[in-house]
Every structure is written in structure tokens, then in C-alpha cells.
Enzyme design. Structure first.
Site, PDB file in Angstrom:
ATOM      1  N   PHE A 188      24.725  46.720  55.181  1.00 57.33           N
ATOM      2  CA  PHE A 188      25.979  46.513  55.910  1.00 57.33           C
ATOM      3  C   PHE A 188      25.756  45.644  57.138  1.00 57.33           C
ATOM      4  O   PHE A 188      24.626  45.493  57.628  1.00 57.33           O
ATOM      5  CB  PHE A 188      26.599  47.855  56.318  1.00 57.33           C
ATOM      6  CG  PHE A 188      25.770  48.654  57.303  1.00 57.33           C
ATOM      7  CD1 PHE A 188      26.001  48.556  58.670  1.00 57.33           C
ATOM      8  CD2 PHE A 188      24.768  49.501  56.866  1.00 57.33           C
ATOM      9  CE1 PHE A 188      25.249  49.277  59.579  1.00 57.33           C
ATOM     10  CE2 PHE A 188      24.011  50.237  57.767  1.00 57.33           C
ATOM     11  CZ  PHE A 188      24.251  50.122  59.130  1.00 57.33           C
ATOM     12  N   CYS A 189      26.854  45.076  57.633  1.00 56.95           N
ATOM     13  CA  CYS A 189      26.838  44.254  58.842  1.00 56.95           C
ATOM     14  C   CYS A 189      28.221  44.332  59.486  1.00 56.95           C
ATOM     15  O   CYS A 189      29.072  45.097  59.049  1.00 56.95           O
ATOM     16  CB  CYS A 189      26.441  42.818  58.528  1.00 56.95           C
ATOM     17  SG  CYS A 189      27.540  42.003  57.351  1.00 56.95           S
ATOM     18  N   THR A 190      28.475  43.523  60.492  1.00 55.67           N
ATOM     19  CA  THR A 190      29.708  43.647  61.273  1.00 55.67           C
ATOM     20  C   THR A 190      30.949  43.364  60.445  1.00 55.67           C
ATOM     21  O   THR A 190      31.866  44.175  60.361  1.00 55.67           O
ATOM     22  CB  THR A 190      29.666  42.702  62.486  1.00 55.67           C
ATOM     23  OG1 THR A 190      28.460  42.923  63.214  1.00 55.67           O
ATOM     24  CG2 THR A 190      30.866  42.941  63.391  1.00 55.67           C
TER      25      THR A 190
END
Length: 283
Positions: A188-190
Site C-alpha cells: 500500500f501507499c498514499t
């Protein structure tokens, strides 16, 4: 504007957007965007490359709608991913449109996130996957972002830039193979863009069960009820809000005026902005 746009009567609309697409002439696309953004009075940053477009921009509702409409007309951008927010004050000082080699710099060679990326999961599917003890959860962001908040049980690669991620993952892959493991990998990331590339990298390294959170942390915090959330802390964002929490409400972090790194509003921050590398001060 999209039906997903917040209805809050704030003065500025903010659009965080990206799309991996093939642009034959990114310089020409950037030139047209500069002219349009100047006419519309938007502020923020857009990055254009041969692999697509990425950025965050702010302006009036009409200006943002016109800009997003223009970008959707670019080759391969009809399904442009856009996340909307609002602000009472201008979140950016000026408008920049840059042409770069990559829209998010990984430096891992010729990857094609449009065809190689991992499987998308919505927030409910994500919760189920990361609750599985056989799943490895990886936060693909940089260490200062992770320090503000992350998902429970997520691995922090402790990277200072996204360019460091391939070497870090290669080390992890060696450990997994030495143990004969090929687990499910959740990343996951922003907002989703770094995961498009990082999951493509992981699949190129020979792992098949690779997943990522569609729309990133921001969409998760927007859609997932806090009582059911597996998120801990706040999410760092690249604008004057600094961090946001559930419902994308402004968080409790501020940015150091010297080094730019976030720290809790009531906390103490040791800044690397002076010659000694130690400058404690409070918000």
C-alpha cells in the site's frame, strides 16, 4: 466534478491524480498543460513522462473540473484516477508542470504498471487480506511518512526515497526464498501510484500472489468506517494539510519549516536542518 467530490463549501478544490499511459510526446503535453493551468489559475504540481501523468492541483471547482476533463482526453487517460479534497486556504504557492523520466521515480528499469501491477483490493477485501497471518503487508512509503501512521502489522522498509525500495525488496525476497516461502504480499501507499510500480516490480521478481489497496490509504480513510479500520495514526499528504485522518479530516501534524519533515503538533522534533543535525523545537 465527480460525485465522489466532498460537498463541503470550502474555497479550494484539491485533485490528486495519476494515470499510467503511453505518451509519445510528453513535452508537448506538458506545454499544453502549462498554458491551460495558467488560464485556469490552478496551483500545484503535475509531472508528465512517457509512462503517464501524476500530480496534485488546487483551484476553483470549475478550474479543477476543466483541468481533469482535459487530462481525461489525453491518450489512455479516460480512466484517470482522481481523489478530491477541499481546503479553505490555497494549499500550494504556485503551479509547476514538469517533464521527467518517470512519473514516480523507482529506477528499476522498464516496468509496465498498466499490465504488470498486482491485483486491486477494495477496503473491505484489504481488511480481510491483511488479517490473514500468512500475508506479508508492506508499506511502500518513505520512513518519515510511515512514522505518521500505517496499517497494523505492516513492514516498514525504512527507505528515504522510493529509489531505495527495489534493493530493499530484493533483500526480503532472498530471505523468503531461503525459507522456501512464497506468501501473499499486500502493498500500500498514499494514493496508489507507488503501488502500481512496486507491485509490478515484485511480480517481475517472480512473485505471483501480489495485491495492493485500490486508491491507496486516502481512499481507505475516506470509505472505511473508523470502527472497522485497521489503520493506525494519520496519513502524511504532500500539501499544507501535512496529515489527514479518517474521513480525510486534517490531522495533528505540522511540517518543520527547516527540513520539511512532519511531527506531532504538540510534540518535539529533532531537525536535521542545521549544521549540527540536531535542532529540537516544538510546534
Amino acid at each position: 466534478m465527480s460525485a465522489t467530490s466532498p460537498a463541503t463549501p470550502s474555497a479550494y478544490a484539491i485533485a490528486a491524480l495519476y494515470r499510467f499511459a503511453r505518451f509519445d510526446d510528453p513535452d508537448a503535453i506538458a506545454a499544453r498543460l502549462r498554458a491551460l493551468c495558467s488560464d485556469l489559475g490552478t496551483r500545484g504540481t503535475l509531472i508528465v513522462a512517457g509512462e503517464g501523468i501524476n500530480g496534485t492541483v488546487a483551484g476553483s471547482d470549475d478550474a479543477i473540473a476543466a483541468l481533469v476533463g482535459h487530462i481525461r482526453m489525453l491518450p489512455g487517460c479516460a480512466d484517470l484516477d482522481v481523489k478530491y479534497a477541499r481546503a479553505d486556504a490555497p494549499p500550494f504557492a504556485r503551479m509547476k508542470v514538469k517533464v521527467k523520466a518517470e512519473i514516480v521515480t523507482l529506477g528499476a528499469g522498464d516496468l509496465d504498471p498498466g499490465t504488470q501491477a498486482g491485483d486491486y483490493l477494495d477496503p473491505a477485501q484489504w481488511n480481510a487480506l491483511i488479517a490473514d497471518p500468512d500475508t506479508i503487508v508492506i508499506d511502500t512509503r518513505n520512513a518519515y511518512e510511515v512514522a505518521c501512521g500505517t496499517f497494523e502489522n505492516a513492514i516498514d522498509p525504512a527507505t528515504r526515497s522510493f529509489r531505495e525500495f527495489p534493493a530493499w525488496f530484493d533483500g526480503l525476497a532472498e530471505q523468503l526464498r531461503a525459507k522456501g516461502r512464497e506468501p501473499k504480499i499486500a502493498m500500500f501507499c498514499t494514493g496508489g501510484i507507488r503501488c502500481e510500480k512496486s507491485t509490478a516490480l515484485v511480480k517481475a521478481r517472480g512473485f505471483d500472489a501480489v495485491y495492493h489497496l485500490k486508491g491507496g490509504i486516502l481512499r481507505y480513510l475516506e470509505e472505511m468506517p473508523e470502527a472497522q479500520s485497521r489503520w493506525q495514526g494519520e496519513c502524511y499528504v504532500f500539501d499544507e494539510r501535512v496529515t489527514v485522518g479518517h474521513g480525510l479530516k486534517p490531522g495533528n501534524h505540522v511540517a518543520c519549516p527547516a527540513c520539511g519533515l512532519p511531527y506531532p503538533r504538540e510534540g518535539e522534533h529533532v531537525c536535521a536542518g542545521d549544521e549540527t543535525g540536531a535542532w529540537p523545537h516544538r510546534g
